[in-house]
Design a protein around this motif. Sequence first.
Motif, PDB file in Angstrom:
ATOM      1  N   GLU A 175       0.463   5.623   0.564  1.00  0.00           N
ATOM      2  CA  GLU A 175      -0.329   6.824   0.799  1.00  0.00           C
ATOM      3  C   GLU A 175       0.288   7.923  -0.052  1.00  0.00           C
ATOM      4  OE1 GLU A 175      -1.505   9.972   4.293  1.00  0.00           O
ATOM      5  OE2 GLU A 175      -0.977   7.925   4.874  1.00  0.00           O
ATOM      6  N   TRP A 192      -4.969   6.494  -0.727  1.00  0.00           N
ATOM      7  CA  TRP A 192      -4.167   5.271  -0.669  1.00  0.00           C
ATOM      8  C   TRP A 192      -4.360   4.478  -1.947  1.00  0.00           C
ATOM      9  CZ3 TRP A 192      -6.720   7.353   3.345  1.00  0.00           C
ATOM     10  CH2 TRP A 192      -5.995   7.581   4.521  1.00  0.00           C
ATOM     11  N   THR A 193      -3.317   3.763  -2.326  1.00  0.00           N
ATOM     12  CA  THR A 193      -3.410   2.813  -3.422  1.00  0.00           C
ATOM     13  C   THR A 193      -2.906   1.456  -2.930  1.00  0.00           C
ATOM     14  OG1 THR A 193      -1.237   3.558  -4.221  1.00  0.00           O
ATOM     15  CG2 THR A 193      -3.197   4.465  -5.334  1.00  0.00           C
ATOM     16  N   ALA A 194      -3.453   0.404  -3.531  1.00  0.00           N
ATOM     17  CA  ALA A 194      -3.037  -0.974  -3.240  1.00  0.00           C
ATOM     18  C   ALA A 194      -2.429  -1.541  -4.510  1.00  0.00           C
ATOM     19  CB  ALA A 194      -4.240  -1.813  -2.808  1.00  0.00           C
ATOM     20  N   ARG A 242      -6.561   0.724   6.636  1.00  0.00           N
ATOM     21  CA  ARG A 242      -5.565   1.790   6.635  1.00  0.00           C
ATOM     22  C   ARG A 242      -6.228   3.160   6.758  1.00  0.00           C
ATOM     23  NH1 ARG A 242      -3.468  -2.464   5.065  1.00  0.00           N
ATOM     24  NH2 ARG A 242      -1.238  -2.879   5.071  1.00  0.00           N
ATOM     25  N   THR A 251      -7.918   1.543  -4.666  1.00  0.00           N
ATOM     26  CA  THR A 251      -7.667   2.852  -4.088  1.00  0.00           C
ATOM     27  C   THR A 251      -8.839   3.257  -3.207  1.00  0.00           C
ATOM     28  OG1 THR A 251      -7.063   5.157  -4.567  1.00  0.00           O
ATOM     29  CG2 THR A 251      -8.665   4.137  -6.039  1.00  0.00           C
ATOM     30  N   PHE A 277       0.845  -1.197   0.000  1.00  0.00           N
ATOM     31  CA  PHE A 277       0.000   0.000   0.000  1.00  0.00           C
ATOM     32  C   PHE A 277       0.873   1.237   0.000  1.00  0.00           C
ATOM     33  CE2 PHE A 277      -2.238  -3.453   1.928  1.00  0.00           C
ATOM     34  CZ  PHE A 277      -3.500  -3.371   1.371  1.00  0.00           C
ATOM     35  N   LEU A 285      -7.717  -1.710   2.487  1.00  0.00           N
ATOM     36  CA  LEU A 285      -7.685  -0.266   2.243  1.00  0.00           C
ATOM     37  C   LEU A 285      -8.483   0.471   3.321  1.00  0.00           C
ATOM     38  CD1 LEU A 285      -8.074  -0.214  -1.631  1.00  0.00           C
ATOM     39  CD2 LEU A 285      -6.185   0.840  -0.362  1.00  0.00           C
TER      40      LEU A 285
END
Length: 171
Positions: free
Chosen positions: A9, A61-63, A110, A72, A7, A107
Amino acid sequence: MNGTLHFMEHQELDEPSLQQLAQLLISVVEDGASIGFLPPLSAEEALEYWRGATQPGVLLWTAWKGEKLCGTVQLQLCTKANGRHRAEVAKLMVHPAERNQGIARALMSRLEARAEQEQRRLLVLDTRTGDPSNQLYLSLGYQVVGTIPGYALSASGDKDATTIYYKELHV
């Protein structure tokens, strides 16, 4: 989850991330997601959205699985004096080929942890009534406030209802 998931940010988005986020947005909209866009969504429109997404008060955030973007989510912090205790969950997306692997749940975990760091005690969100995301939010402890009929247009021209949720965090 299959494969190693990591992940990130983002405060800013680089061009490769912008391109992958645009493709993710196009994929989920084509798959029927109700996230503010209707198909067919052009690459230009998708890129324009993402270029404006990282602004003050928005945490993103992205995964990733390796170099492939899988999902995201955004946390939009309320900046009004009477709302500094709350934030909105927005644009939770998981690529259709990557669903049901725990990515959305990870996600959200987080996002909620960061919301607590930001002293945000109340999270709100809305999602199309009847979508699979409704079960996800309920399973994460979000409470239904109610439903607004005819809230969003669908690709078919129908007007879909939206369900509004909230969750109180322990800050």
